[in-house]
Write a protein that holds these residues in place. Structure first.
Motif, PDB file in Angstrom:
ATOM      1  N   ILE A 158       4.884  -5.232   4.560  1.00  0.00           N
ATOM      2  CA  ILE A 158       5.834  -5.375   3.763  1.00  0.00           C
ATOM      3  C   ILE A 158       5.659  -4.771   2.449  1.00  0.00           C
ATOM      4  CG2 ILE A 158       6.613  -7.538   4.842  1.00  0.00           C
ATOM      5  CD1 ILE A 158       5.686  -9.236   2.630  1.00  0.00           C
ATOM      6  N   GLU A 159       4.434  -4.540   2.066  1.00  0.00           N
ATOM      7  CA  GLU A 159       4.180  -4.117   0.597  1.00  0.00           C
ATOM      8  C   GLU A 159       5.146  -2.817   0.339  1.00  0.00           C
ATOM      9  OE1 GLU A 159       1.003  -3.394  -2.626  1.00  0.00           O
ATOM     10  OE2 GLU A 159       0.428  -2.607  -0.614  1.00  0.00           O
ATOM     11  N   ARG A 160       5.089  -1.864   1.222  1.00  0.00           N
ATOM     12  CA  ARG A 160       5.771  -0.561   0.904  1.00  0.00           C
ATOM     13  C   ARG A 160       7.406  -0.764   0.715  1.00  0.00           C
ATOM     14  NH1 ARG A 160       4.451  -0.416   6.290  1.00  0.00           N
ATOM     15  NH2 ARG A 160       6.252  -0.021   7.623  1.00  0.00           N
ATOM     16  N   ARG A 161       8.087  -1.978   1.302  1.00  0.00           N
ATOM     17  CA  ARG A 161       9.376  -2.223   1.059  1.00  0.00           C
ATOM     18  C   ARG A 161       9.549  -2.941  -0.310  1.00  0.00           C
ATOM     19  NH1 ARG A 161       8.729  -4.579   6.728  1.00  0.00           N
ATOM     20  NH2 ARG A 161       8.570  -2.725   7.894  1.00  0.00           N
ATOM     21  N   ILE A 162       8.628  -3.419  -1.049  1.00  0.00           N
ATOM     22  CA  ILE A 162       8.802  -4.189  -2.149  1.00  0.00           C
ATOM     23  C   ILE A 162       9.476  -3.150  -3.192  1.00  0.00           C
ATOM     24  CG2 ILE A 162       7.932  -5.659  -4.043  1.00  0.00           C
ATOM     25  CD1 ILE A 162       6.160  -6.556  -1.889  1.00  0.00           C
TER      26      ILE A 162
END
Length: 182
Positions: A158-162
């Protein structure tokens, strides 16, 4: 080959001797949040909600208790960190393993996203009774706390979508990038 072994040994000795006064043989006793079986179900639902929002875009909000419950439910973090939010700052009590010893202390700082990566910018840090240790040690502490998350495969997904994170009114807001076509 012998030169390489000696060089590595000297480097480890230097690093250990530089930070030894900031470490302890034992981990600190970190305050923990305990949860009932109902709260355990709630944690699992919140994790599902987080994954869903991260996939479609939107905002996910956590209280410090929510975050501490997530910490307590993860064996990698349990007994290693406790957080509380104060305005736009995150306060963390921590015990980080370091070269078969522990860096124990507390800090205050801000979370942010920079270049698509979660960052912890430390404003205040106390380690083993030392206020504001060296920049190298503060950076090591910040990266250790954030790296723990980055080593979690679920977080990496999920980090890259933050898009950004911020603290407001004692709540952590995680804004996910909108997904085209939803």
């Amino acid at each position: 080959m012998l030169f390489v072994a000696i060089s590595v040994g000297a480097l480890l000795f230097f690093v250990r001797s530089k930070f030894i006064k900031y470490t302890s043989d034992a981990p600190a006793q970190i305050e923990q949040v305990y949860f009932s079986s109902n709260e355990e179900k709630d944690i699992k639902e919140r994790i599902k909600e987080l994954k869903s929002i991260s996939q479609k875009g939107g905002e996910f909000v956590l209280t410090d208790r929510d975050l501490n419950l997530l910490i307590a439910s993860n064996p990698q973090f349990k007994n290693r960190a406790y957080v509380d939010f104060m305005g736009d700052k995150i306060n963390i009590k921590f015990s980080i393993p370091f070269m078969k010893r522990y860096i124990n202390g507390d800090l205050s700082g801000k979370l942010s996203m920079k270049d698509g990566l979660l960052k912890l910018e430390i404003d205040r840090c106390n380690v083993m009774g030392f206020k504001t240790p060296s920049k190298e040690l503060r950076d090591k502490i910040a990266s250790s706390l954030v790296e723990g998350l980055k080593n979690n495969p679920e977080f990496r997904k999920i980090e890259r979508r933050i898009e950004y994170v911020y603290l407001e009114k004692q709540k952590l807001h995680i804004k996910f990038k909108p997904v085209p076509g939803t």
